[in-house]
Design a protein around this motif. Structure first.
Motif, short mmCIF file in Angstrom:
data_model
loop_
_atom_site.label_atom_id
_atom_site.label_comp_id
_atom_site.label_asym_id
_atom_site.label_seq_id
_atom_site.Cartn_x
_atom_site.Cartn_y
_atom_site.Cartn_z
N TYR A 28 0.50 -4.77 -9.39
CA TYR A 28 -0.46 -3.84 -8.81
C TYR A 28 -0.12 -2.47 -9.38
N SER A 94 -0.47 -5.55 2.97
CA SER A 94 -1.61 -5.82 2.11
C SER A 94 -2.87 -5.72 2.96
N THR A 95 -3.92 -5.11 2.41
CA THR A 95 -5.17 -5.01 3.18
C THR A 95 -5.81 -6.37 3.40
N ASP A 140 -7.63 -6.14 -3.31
CA ASP A 140 -6.49 -5.90 -2.43
C ASP A 140 -5.80 -4.58 -2.75
N THR A 141 -5.21 -4.00 -1.71
CA THR A 141 -4.37 -2.81 -1.84
C THR A 141 -3.10 -3.05 -1.05
N SER A 143 -0.10 -1.13 0.66
CA SER A 143 0.30 0.21 1.09
C SER A 143 1.76 0.18 1.54
N LEU A 153 -0.10 3.88 -2.28
CA LEU A 153 -1.09 2.82 -2.43
C LEU A 153 -1.01 2.20 -3.82
N VAL A 155 -2.93 -0.84 -6.18
CA VAL A 155 -4.10 -1.70 -6.26
C VAL A 155 -3.99 -2.63 -7.45
#
Length: 159
Positions: A28, A94-95, A140-141, A143, A153, A155
């Protein structure tokens, strides 16, 4: 003659398999300004005046041995920094998949060799297809909430 060719092919195949990695790691990318750093795969971010953080996060897929897959975050700090005394991370999540948990070790594919002054977080997935998961993590992000109030953050950019 045919047996020599078969033996040559077998030996070549063995050498090829020895050189193959046991899995893949899909990184990411950090959203923000990172400090210059001469090593690949880690993002350097200032934590405070005493230390910088070196962070690598992404999706791993191992297809040898345990056949694990999931999300991993590795956070390294300067050797002089006392991790036992100073807390660095509040939460890693993870979002799409939720919270990553602190671990003492990670799968081989994440390539963590030196674990001194290293924080490791992991979220193992139940059996997932690598191709389908790669499509899903495009949205997905990850954080990382730090104890100093910063929120970092990361990504997964489209390839």
């Amino acid at each position: 003659m045919k047996s020599k060719i078969k033996i040559s092919i077998l030996i070549l195949t063995c050498f090829t398999l020895i050189g193959c990695p046991p899995g893949h790691f899909h990184e990411y990318n950090y959203i923000g300004t990172e400090l210059p750093y001469d090593r690949l795969a880690y993002t350097r971010i200032e934590f405070n005046e005493q230390t910088d953080l070196y962070i690598k996060t992404g999706y791993y897929y191992e297809f040898i041995d345990e056949k694990e897959n999931g999300l991993a975050t590795i956070i390294k700090v300067n050797p002089e920094f006392n991790l036992k005394k100073d807390n660095v991370v509040k939460e890693v999540k993870s979002t799409l998949f939720g919270k990553l948990n602190r671990m003492e070790k990670l799968p081989y594919t994440t390539r963590v060799y030196d674990t001194i002054n290293t924080l490791m977080y992991n979220l193992t997935f139940e059996k997932r297809n690598e191709g389908k998961t790669l499509k899903k993590i495009k949205k997905d992000t990850i954080s990382i909430e730090l104890t100093n109030g910063k929120k970092l953050l990361f990504v997964r950019e489209n390839e």
